[in-house]
Motif scaffolding. Structure first.
Motif, short mmCIF file in Angstrom:
data_model
loop_
_atom_site.label_atom_id
_atom_site.label_comp_id
_atom_site.label_asym_id
_atom_site.label_seq_id
_atom_site.Cartn_x
_atom_site.Cartn_y
_atom_site.Cartn_z
N MET A 123 3.42 -3.88 4.37
CA MET A 123 4.56 -3.05 3.96
C MET A 123 5.88 -3.75 4.27
O MET A 123 6.87 -3.53 3.58
CB MET A 123 4.53 -1.72 4.73
N VAL A 183 2.53 4.42 8.12
CA VAL A 183 1.17 3.90 8.25
C VAL A 183 0.57 3.74 6.87
O VAL A 183 0.66 4.68 6.06
CB VAL A 183 0.30 4.90 9.07
N PRO A 184 -0.03 2.59 6.55
CA PRO A 184 -0.62 2.44 5.21
C PRO A 184 -1.82 3.37 5.04
O PRO A 184 -2.54 3.64 6.00
CB PRO A 184 -1.03 0.97 5.14
N VAL A 185 -2.01 3.84 3.83
CA VAL A 185 -3.09 4.79 3.55
C VAL A 185 -4.45 4.05 3.58
O VAL A 185 -4.53 2.87 3.22
CB VAL A 185 -2.85 5.49 2.19
N GLU A 192 -8.32 8.03 1.11
CA GLU A 192 -7.75 9.06 1.99
C GLU A 192 -6.76 9.96 1.24
O GLU A 192 -6.67 11.15 1.53
CB GLU A 192 -7.03 8.37 3.15
N LEU A 193 -6.04 9.38 0.28
CA LEU A 193 -4.99 10.13 -0.41
C LEU A 193 -5.60 11.15 -1.36
O LEU A 193 -6.41 10.80 -2.22
CB LEU A 193 -4.09 9.16 -1.18
N PRO A 227 0.82 -1.23 0.00
CA PRO A 227 0.00 0.00 0.00
C PRO A 227 0.84 1.27 0.00
O PRO A 227 2.02 1.23 0.36
CB PRO A 227 -0.79 -0.12 1.31
N TYR A 228 0.22 2.39 -0.39
CA TYR A 228 0.89 3.68 -0.31
C TYR A 228 1.00 4.08 1.16
O TYR A 228 0.20 3.67 1.98
CB TYR A 228 0.07 4.77 -1.02
N GLU A 229 1.97 4.91 1.46
CA GLU A 229 2.09 5.46 2.82
C GLU A 229 1.15 6.66 2.93
O GLU A 229 0.97 7.41 1.95
CB GLU A 229 3.55 5.86 3.08
N SER A 230 0.56 6.85 4.11
CA SER A 230 -0.52 7.84 4.24
C SER A 230 -0.09 9.29 4.02
O SER A 230 -0.86 10.09 3.53
CB SER A 230 -1.19 7.71 5.61
#
Lengths: 204, 118
Positions: A163, B59-61, B65-66, A13-16
């Motif tokens: 991750m 932290v994973p999104v 949210e992005l 996943p992308y990082e927030s």
């Protein structure tokens, strides 16, 4: 493993806060860790050479110093690309980056010494390699000692599973690559030593 | 006369360099000193303030949210991975070339040595 890595990185996943650019981390961090392992290897081999004058240790030290420079170069390419998006700047003189840069320059100095230092330069180079190894803990813990904008060392152990798996996979791939490159580079150094001996025998 | 001309030329050149450096140094500061075109209470039009990048833990999104990214990240990621791949492949190729050359030379010298021996 390097063929499989892009699929795993893609599935992560992308990082927030950073989004897509965070995925540079999957090659940046393993490159940095491999650079530190190379530096440690060079330092240990240099220390062995300084105390015992074993030619094998010297060959390992040269190989590890060269790999420190190669993997350091990868760190200094991937890092600014990540920083440009995450921090809004290509480069910042923060303690982690500055200390890594100094360490990288030390191993460049090692290689230059070996290349242009002439006879007897291997002893001086070994001392430089040992000094380079002494910088490794300083580089590693610099982010915890002086808080700037570089992520802490606690980031990796606290990664969520989705991750962490791609990261540990890439890290393993880089470690295997490091071992393979070390074996090839030591073989080259061994061949060079034999060539020098053969030339001396021809001269005699 | 020639000396005079050369000295004058040097002084002019030095003055030009100094003024260029001064302009380069002052221009951004002058830009920053200009009064803002929009009132301070209004949010900037071009770019919303970005949240600071994570430092304590990644932290994973969450889905959706992005927000829209300001600077496209894809080219940066593409360049980063391409450079790593190219550098590693290039280094392996250079190593292979160096080993081939040294081993060939070693073979030649060894052949010379064995030819010399009675």
């Amino acid at each position: 493993m390097f063929g499989m890595a892009p699929f795993l990185i893609d599935s992560a996943p992308y990082e927030s806060t950073m989004g897509l650019v965070y995925k540079i981390f999957y090659f940046h961090f393993p490159s940095a860790m491999t650079m530190l392992v190379s530096a440690l290897t060079c330092g240990v081999a240099s220390a062995i050479f300084l105390f015992s004058r074993r030619p094998g240790a010297d060959r390992v030290a040269v190989a590890a110093a060269e790999l420190s420079v190669v993997f350091g170069l990868l760190v200094f390419v991937t890092g600014p690309l990540w920083a440009r998006k995450a921090w809004g700047t290509w480069w910042i003189w923060d303690p982690r980056i500055t200390s890594t840069f100094i360490m990288w320059m030390v191993f460049n100095a090692y290689l230059l010494l070996r290349r242009f230092g002439g006879a007897g330069s291997e002893v001086l180079a070994a001392a430089v390699g040992f000094f380079g190894m002494a910088l490794v803990p300083f580089v590693y813990w610099s982010v915890n000692l002086w808080r700037t904008i570089h992520p802490l060392t606690s980031v990796v152990p606290t990664l969520p599973v989705n991750m962490g798996i791609p990261l540990y996979f890439c890290w393993t791939a880089f470690t295997i690559l490091f071992v393979a490159l070390m074996l090839i580079r030591v073989r080259l150094e061994h061949a060079r030593t034999r060539l020098e001996e053969a030339y001396l025998a021809v001269d005699d | 006369m020639l000396l005079m001309t050369r000295t004058v030329r040097r002084v002019v050149l030095a003055a030009l360099v100094v003024s260029a450096l001064f302009v380069a140094d002052v221009a951004p500061a002058a830009q920053g000193a200009q009064p803002p075109t929009a009132p301070a209470s209004e949010p900037p039009i071009t770019q919303a303030p970005l949240p600071p990048a994570a430092q304590d833990g990644f932290v994973p999104v969450r889905p959706g949210e992005l927000e829209q990214e300001q600077l496209p990240a894809a080219p940066l990621v593409f360049v980063a991975y391409s450079v790593v791949w190219l550098a590693l492949v290039g280094y392996v190729f250079v190593l292979w070339r160096r080993i081939t050359i040294v081993e060939r030379e070693l073979k030649d010298v060894s052949a010379k040595l064995s030819a010399r021996r009675p």
